[in-house]
Design a protein around this motif. Structure first.
Motif, PDB file in Angstrom:
ATOM      1  N   LEU A 188       2.086   9.507  -5.943  1.00 22.96           N
ATOM      2  CA  LEU A 188       2.745  10.507  -5.785  1.00 22.96           C
ATOM      3  C   LEU A 188       3.678  11.111  -6.783  1.00 22.96           C
ATOM      4  O   LEU A 188       3.954  12.136  -7.146  1.00 22.96           O
ATOM      5  CB  LEU A 188       3.329  10.645  -4.467  1.00 22.96           C
ATOM      6  N   TYR A 189       4.232  10.138  -7.244  1.00 26.24           N
ATOM      7  CA  TYR A 189       5.447  10.297  -8.156  1.00 26.24           C
ATOM      8  C   TYR A 189       4.985  10.367  -9.465  1.00 26.24           C
ATOM      9  O   TYR A 189       5.735  10.355 -10.576  1.00 26.24           O
ATOM     10  CB  TYR A 189       6.717   9.339  -8.170  1.00 26.24           C
ATOM     11  N   GLY A 190       3.666  10.385  -9.805  1.00 24.48           N
ATOM     12  CA  GLY A 190       3.048  10.602 -11.336  1.00 24.48           C
ATOM     13  C   GLY A 190       2.947   9.086 -11.963  1.00 24.48           C
ATOM     14  O   GLY A 190       2.618   9.662 -12.972  1.00 24.48           O
ATOM     15  N   GLN A 240       0.877  -1.389  -0.112  1.00 27.03           N
ATOM     16  CA  GLN A 240      -0.052   0.012   0.096  1.00 27.03           C
ATOM     17  C   GLN A 240       0.786   1.344   0.078  1.00 27.03           C
ATOM     18  O   GLN A 240       0.575   2.344  -0.753  1.00 27.03           O
ATOM     19  CB  GLN A 240      -0.984  -0.031   1.131  1.00 27.03           C
ATOM     20  N   ASN A 241       1.999   1.187   0.547  1.00 31.16           N
ATOM     21  CA  ASN A 241       2.809   2.278   0.587  1.00 31.16           C
ATOM     22  C   ASN A 241       3.375   2.525  -0.741  1.00 31.16           C
ATOM     23  O   ASN A 241       3.586   3.705  -1.062  1.00 31.16           O
ATOM     24  CB  ASN A 241       3.853   2.285   1.671  1.00 31.16           C
ATOM     25  N   LEU A 242       3.792   1.507  -1.211  1.00 31.68           N
ATOM     26  CA  LEU A 242       4.299   1.645  -2.465  1.00 31.68           C
ATOM     27  C   LEU A 242       3.315   2.198  -3.630  1.00 31.68           C
ATOM     28  O   LEU A 242       3.672   3.104  -4.434  1.00 31.68           O
ATOM     29  CB  LEU A 242       5.180   0.327  -3.180  1.00 31.68           C
ATOM     30  N   GLN A 262      14.690  -0.684   5.149  1.00 31.73           N
ATOM     31  CA  GLN A 262      15.678   0.110   4.228  1.00 31.73           C
ATOM     32  C   GLN A 262      15.350  -0.618   2.865  1.00 31.73           C
ATOM     33  O   GLN A 262      15.531   0.167   1.909  1.00 31.73           O
ATOM     34  CB  GLN A 262      16.957  -0.604   4.634  1.00 31.73           C
ATOM     35  N   ARG A 263      15.011  -1.913   2.891  1.00 30.36           N
ATOM     36  CA  ARG A 263      14.813  -2.506   1.518  1.00 30.36           C
ATOM     37  C   ARG A 263      13.590  -1.690   0.864  1.00 30.36           C
ATOM     38  O   ARG A 263      13.532  -1.678  -0.561  1.00 30.36           O
ATOM     39  CB  ARG A 263      14.428  -3.888   1.443  1.00 30.36           C
ATOM     40  N   MET A 264      12.841  -1.467   1.688  1.00 29.29           N
ATOM     41  CA  MET A 264      11.466  -0.773   1.085  1.00 29.29           C
ATOM     42  C   MET A 264      11.959   0.655   0.332  1.00 29.29           C
ATOM     43  O   MET A 264      11.335   1.075  -0.436  1.00 29.29           O
ATOM     44  CB  MET A 264      10.165  -0.687   2.014  1.00 29.29           C
ATOM     45  N   GLY A 265      12.705   1.335   1.534  1.00 26.11           N
ATOM     46  CA  GLY A 265      13.092   2.558   0.822  1.00 26.11           C
ATOM     47  C   GLY A 265      13.741   2.531  -0.365  1.00 26.11           C
ATOM     48  O   GLY A 265      13.713   3.499  -1.231  1.00 26.11           O
ATOM     49  N   LEU A 266      14.618   1.466  -0.701  1.00 21.22           N
ATOM     50  CA  LEU A 266      15.243   1.331  -1.860  1.00 21.22           C
ATOM     51  C   LEU A 266      14.269   1.132  -3.013  1.00 21.22           C
ATOM     52  O   LEU A 266      14.243   1.825  -4.102  1.00 21.22           O
ATOM     53  CB  LEU A 266      16.215   0.183  -1.832  1.00 21.22           C
ATOM     54  N   ALA A 267      13.192   0.341  -2.803  1.00 21.19           N
ATOM     55  CA  ALA A 267      12.112  -0.016  -3.564  1.00 21.19           C
ATOM     56  C   ALA A 267      11.277   1.297  -4.034  1.00 21.19           C
ATOM     57  O   ALA A 267      11.084   1.458  -5.248  1.00 21.19           O
ATOM     58  CB  ALA A 267      11.130  -0.977  -2.972  1.00 21.19           C
ATOM     59  N   ARG A 268      11.132   1.925  -2.932  1.00 19.30           N
ATOM     60  CA  ARG A 268      10.515   3.364  -3.243  1.00 19.30           C
ATOM     61  C   ARG A 268      11.256   3.937  -4.304  1.00 19.30           C
ATOM     62  O   ARG A 268      10.913   4.905  -5.182  1.00 19.30           O
ATOM     63  CB  ARG A 268      10.140   3.896  -2.087  1.00 19.30           C
ATOM     64  N   GLY A 269      12.594   4.099  -4.047  1.00 16.85           N
ATOM     65  CA  GLY A 269      13.606   4.945  -4.920  1.00 16.85           C
ATOM     66  C   GLY A 269      13.438   4.812  -6.336  1.00 16.85           C
ATOM     67  O   GLY A 269      13.703   5.306  -7.284  1.00 16.85           O
ATOM     68  N   ALA A 298      -1.857   4.197 -13.198  1.00 20.08           N
ATOM     69  CA  ALA A 298      -2.371   3.109 -12.405  1.00 20.08           C
ATOM     70  C   ALA A 298      -1.622   1.781 -13.282  1.00 20.08           C
ATOM     71  O   ALA A 298      -1.091   1.048 -12.491  1.00 20.08           O
ATOM     72  CB  ALA A 298      -3.911   2.847 -12.546  1.00 20.08           C
ATOM     73  N   GLU A 299      -1.516   1.908 -14.519  1.00 21.57           N
ATOM     74  CA  GLU A 299      -0.974   0.872 -15.448  1.00 21.57           C
ATOM     75  C   GLU A 299       0.415   0.706 -15.042  1.00 21.57           C
ATOM     76  O   GLU A 299       1.035  -0.358 -14.939  1.00 21.57           O
ATOM     77  CB  GLU A 299      -1.346   1.023 -16.687  1.00 21.57           C
ATOM     78  N   GLN A 300       1.175   1.815 -15.052  1.00 23.83           N
ATOM     79  CA  GLN A 300       2.381   2.068 -14.795  1.00 23.83           C
ATOM     80  C   GLN A 300       2.960   1.386 -13.329  1.00 23.83           C
ATOM     81  O   GLN A 300       3.838   0.588 -13.376  1.00 23.83           O
ATOM     82  CB  GLN A 300       3.096   3.371 -14.924  1.00 23.83           C
ATOM     83  N   ALA A 301       2.146   1.846 -12.231  1.00 28.15           N
ATOM     84  CA  ALA A 301       2.225   1.120 -10.888  1.00 28.15           C
ATOM     85  C   ALA A 301       2.228  -0.292 -11.069  1.00 28.15           C
ATOM     86  O   ALA A 301       2.932  -1.075 -10.238  1.00 28.15           O
ATOM     87  CB  ALA A 301       1.408   2.123 -10.210  1.00 28.15           C
ATOM     88  N   ARG A 302       0.934  -0.852 -11.856  1.00 24.65           N
ATOM     89  CA  ARG A 302       0.779  -2.278 -11.520  1.00 24.65           C
ATOM     90  C   ARG A 302       1.973  -2.930 -12.172  1.00 24.65           C
ATOM     91  O   ARG A 302       2.214  -4.244 -11.605  1.00 24.65           O
ATOM     92  CB  ARG A 302      -0.698  -2.629 -12.491  1.00 24.65           C
TER      93      ARG A 302
END
Ligand SMILES: Nc1ncnc2c1ncn2[C@@H]1O[C@H](COP(=O)(O)OP(=O)(O)OP(=O)(O)O)[C@@H](O)[C@H]1O
Ligand SMILES: [Mg+2]
Length: 261
Positions: free
Chosen positions: A121-123, A113-115, A159-166, A126-130
């Motif tokens: 937020l990063y624009g 859900q965070n990702l 920290q791994r999630m931080g990397l995933a977000r990046g 929905a398709e790109q996020a999926r």
């Protein structure tokens, strides 16, 4: 001609602190700390570039300035060809910051859900996020744990999630501030391999702040050595290690590493 992706000219950051009233009726006493002083750097596209220095050297302050999180006190810089101050939004869309200080996740939501939230937020559509979210979860080895609440994750998992977000937005330049702090040796190796294979193959530039000499030597093409807010030297670690004028400095870094391990 080399494609310069990052250039700084005399970049400087002063922090001014007030120390309280020295006596009634008098002004607050001010104290200025110069965290980064006259830094001149040039990084080429596709390089893995290290900022190497002990605690308090100015690595995080320099990184935050280059990510538009702090305004420089003086000097200038271009990131991906954009002026750091006048073209902030263009700089922001060229970069991702991965840091060991993970404060901005929503602790009650799951990793997934965070990702999804950050993708929107990063624009990303929905398709790109999926498509992108499962890919980044796989890269950081968090596919299985993605449904768990963020607050249940261990430090390394956060920290791994931080990397995933990046990685979500797929920017040109990655700033990583002590990205392996809190990671176990396997996860550290995976991150190093990911940088060296995937990011390098995709032509990404990585600016990696670390105080680990070994990490800098293993991962970085070149490093800038910082102490007291200034750049002391810049080059390949092996070449710099042979520079006798820097030997005291390298010894202090190794000693610091031994104390912390
Ligand atoms: N917000 C602030 N206000 C005042 N001084 C600050 C602030 N942020 C950093 N400093 C000071 O600037 C200097 C550089 O700090 P910085 O966090 O950039 O170092 P660093 O190289 O990232 O260190 P570390 O390895 O411990 O992360 C230090 O002397 C620090 O105390
Ligand atoms: Mg730091």
């Amino acid at each position: 001609m080399a494609d310069v992706v990052l250039q700084t000219r005399n970049l400087t950051k002063d922090f001014t602190k007030r120390r309280g009233i020295s006596s009634p009726g008098r002004f607050f006493e001010k104290r200025t700390v110069t965290a980064v002083k006259d830094v001149n750097l040039s990084v080429e596209r596709g390089e893995i570039f290290g900022l190497l220095g002990p605690n308090g050297a100015g690595k995080t302050t320099l990184t935050k300035m280059l990510c538009t999180l702090l305004l420089p006190s003086s000097g200038s810089a271009t990131v991906n060809g954009f002026d750091l101050v006048r073209q902030q939004s263009k700089v922001k869309s060229s970069i991702a910051l991965i840091s060991s200080e993970e404060r901005s996740f929503y602790w009650r939501l799951s990793g997934l859900q965070n990702l999804s939230f950050f993708a929107a937020l990063y624009g990303l559509s929905a398709e790109q996020a999926r498509r992108r979210i499962p890919e980044v979860l796989e890269i950081v080895g968090m596919t299985e744990a993605a449904g768990r609440r963020f607050q249940e994750y261990s430090t390394g998992m956060k920290q791994r999630m931080g990397l995933a977000r990046g990685l979500l937005a797929d920017p040109d330049i990655f700033f990583m501030d002590e990205p392996t702090k809190g990671l176990d040796p396997v996860a550290t190796l995976q991150l190093h391999e990911f940088i060296a294979s995937r990011l390098v193959n995709e032509g990404k530039t990585v600016i990696l702040a670390t105080h680990h000499l070994v990490e800098a030597e293993q991962v970085c093409d070149r490093v800038a050595i910082m102490s007291g807010g200034r750049l002391r030297a810049c080059g390949r670690v092996r070449e710099l290690a042979g520079d006798t004028s820097l030997s005291d400095y390298f010894i202090s870094l190794v000693e610091e590493e031994q104390v912390q391990s």
